[in-house]
Design a protein around this motif. Structure first.
Motif, mmCIF file in Angstrom:
data_model
loop_
_atom_site.group_PDB
_atom_site.id
_atom_site.type_symbol
_atom_site.label_atom_id
_atom_site.label_comp_id
_atom_site.label_asym_id
_atom_site.label_seq_id
_atom_site.Cartn_x
_atom_site.Cartn_y
_atom_site.Cartn_z
ATOM 1 N N LEU A 1 49.142 116.693 72.334
ATOM 2 C CA LEU A 1 48.714 115.736 71.309
ATOM 3 C C LEU A 1 48.384 114.423 71.985
ATOM 4 C CD1 LEU A 1 48.424 114.814 68.309
ATOM 5 C CD2 LEU A 1 50.882 114.327 68.339
ATOM 6 N N LEU A 2 47.151 113.937 71.796
ATOM 7 C CA LEU A 2 46.739 112.656 72.369
ATOM 8 C C LEU A 2 47.009 111.529 71.377
ATOM 9 C CD1 LEU A 2 43.300 113.634 74.002
ATOM 10 C CD2 LEU A 2 45.579 113.656 75.043
ATOM 11 N N GLU A 3 47.205 110.345 71.893
ATOM 12 C CA GLU A 3 47.502 109.178 71.055
ATOM 13 C C GLU A 3 46.334 108.835 70.121
ATOM 14 O OE1 GLU A 3 49.293 107.389 69.225
ATOM 15 O OE2 GLU A 3 50.589 106.397 70.713
ATOM 16 N N ASN A 4 46.649 108.137 69.057
ATOM 17 C CA ASN A 4 45.761 107.694 67.994
ATOM 18 C C ASN A 4 44.388 107.237 68.503
ATOM 19 O OD1 ASN A 4 44.689 106.528 65.657
ATOM 20 N ND2 ASN A 4 46.622 105.547 65.078
ATOM 21 N N THR A 5 43.334 107.948 68.096
ATOM 22 C CA THR A 5 41.980 107.581 68.531
ATOM 23 C C THR A 5 41.583 106.192 68.036
ATOM 24 O OG1 THR A 5 41.032 108.705 66.593
ATOM 25 C CG2 THR A 5 41.155 109.969 68.647
#
Length: 399
Positions: free
Chosen positions: A117-121
């Protein structure tokens, strides 16, 4: 949907050994550090699991809240990681940025069978500007792009639109289900088609009504909107919620419907009360008999019977809004009676029923009918814009 669909699905992609950048909507409600509604997380699980089963590596792109380009601890996707892990039943890795070194290391360290999961775009202002360079930085992380966020498809953002032009792109399972359901309801529906549009104000649904009169055979108008149409025809509505200044617009919509061969169905009888509260003293009257000091809060039994007959003879139904003030007894009667018929017909495989919009979903849940619709959309604005006949950038980019 037929084989001629303009977009690909996960089944059309070679995923083994590939990093699959997957745009999801996990913008979930939280209170005191805990996720209070898991629906959006649960709805993306089929996509994540299918990518894993095909040997792909899911790397998730998502937004959370509206940080407007600022890094904010209270809008970090790290806050929902634990809830996501619980729902998935396996560990989820997390990268503290969606581009740059953190993201690259996260992807390169990802083993087969793992999820990242990547951080908030939206910690990057370039995201909502659909910035090409930002999209290229995202695309550099993966081999395939999968959009499973129909609810964000009406926004031309870097992670929903620009990136889809840079990688082999497809729809995820939730996006696929949503597009298939909407195509069945409005694209190439079985006829007769019934559209139900309710809610407080005509002004918020002008484009919707304008599109539907050209697509539906019957258009049922309920809620405060119906009062505006009644008033436009010279019918007294007392103290009811009504946009009298839109009378001419309502008459234009009625004329457009007549020309298109679409029957507009308004209340034939009404349930009125002097007070806006549950269990208020109320009476059922003909639609043209609302007293000056009363307000219309629901349809009456004659209307229920007519609506029931129309829905029973229909093949397709699309719903956006209730018929009355369903939150208060006894003014939920009309909406619940209609939902009963929809549920019965759907369960008998006689009707394709698609519903969406916040009030609509709340009414369906209140009536206990959430498992009796062919499809219920939780996409909000994207669902409404699709019903209005608009092109959604996130969907068009997959074509």
């Amino acid at each position: 949907m037929t084989a001629a669909k303009p977009w690909k699905t996960l089944d059309d992609m070679e995923l083994a050994g590939k990093v699959v950048l997957t745009r999801v909507d996990i913008n979930v409600p939280m209170a005191e550090g805990r996720v209070t509604d898991m629906t959006r997380i649960e709805r993306i699980l089929p996509t994540v699991r299918d990518i894993l089963a095909a040997g792909g590596k899911p790397v998730l792109l998502a937004h959370f809240g509206r940080p407007k380009g600022e890094v904010r601890a209270d809008m970090s996707l790290g806050l929902i990681r634990e809830a996501f892990e619980t729902a998935l039943g396996s560990p989820v890795k997390f990268a503290a940025n969606c581009i740059g070194a953190d993201a690259k290391h996260g992807v390169s360290d990802l083993a087969s069978g793992e999820v990242l999961l990547l951080e908030n775009t939206r910690f990057h202002a370039e995201e909502t500007k659909n910035d090409a360079m930002f999209a290229a930085s995202l695309a550099a992380l993966g081999d395939v792009y999968c959009n499973d966020a129909f609810s964000a498809a009406h926004r031309a953002h870097a992670s929903t639109e620009a990136i889809a032009r840079l990688l082999p792109a497809c729809a995820g399972r939730l996006m696929q289900a949503e597009l298939t359901a909407l195509e069945a309801a409005l694209g190439a529906p079985e006829r007769p088609v019934v559209a139900v549009v309710g809610g407080a104000k005509v002004s918020t649904k002008l484009e919707l009504l304008g599109n539907l009169v050209g697509k539906a055979d019957h258009l049922i108008i309920g809620g405060g909107m119906a009062n505006t149409f009644l008033a436009a025809q010279g019918v007294p509505v007392g103290k009811s919620l009504c946009e009298h200044d839109l009378a001419e617009t309502a008459r234009e919509i009625i004329a457009k419907a007549e020309a298109a061969g679409c029957e507009i169905i308004l209340p034939r009888d009404i349930t009125v009360a002097r007070e806006f509260k549950a269990h208020a003293d109320h009476q059922v009257l003909d639609a043209d008999a609302c007293p000056e000091d009363a307000m219309i809060l629901d349809v009456g039994p004659k209307t229920n019977v007519y609506i029931s007959d129309v829905i029973t003879s229909a093949k397709t139904l699309i719903m956006n809004g209730p018929l009355g003030v369903f939150e208060m007894e006894p003014f939920q009667t009309g909406t619940f009676a209609m939902l009963d018929v929809i549920a019965t017909q759907t369960d008998a495989n006689a009707l394709v029923s698609v519903a969406g919009g916040g009030d609509t979903v709340a009414a369906i849940n209140s009536a206990g009918k959430s498992s009796n619709f062919s499809y219920i959309s939780t996409a909000g604005g994207a669902f409404l814009e699709w019903m209005e006949g608009k092109t959604l950038p996130g969907v068009a980019a997959l074509s």
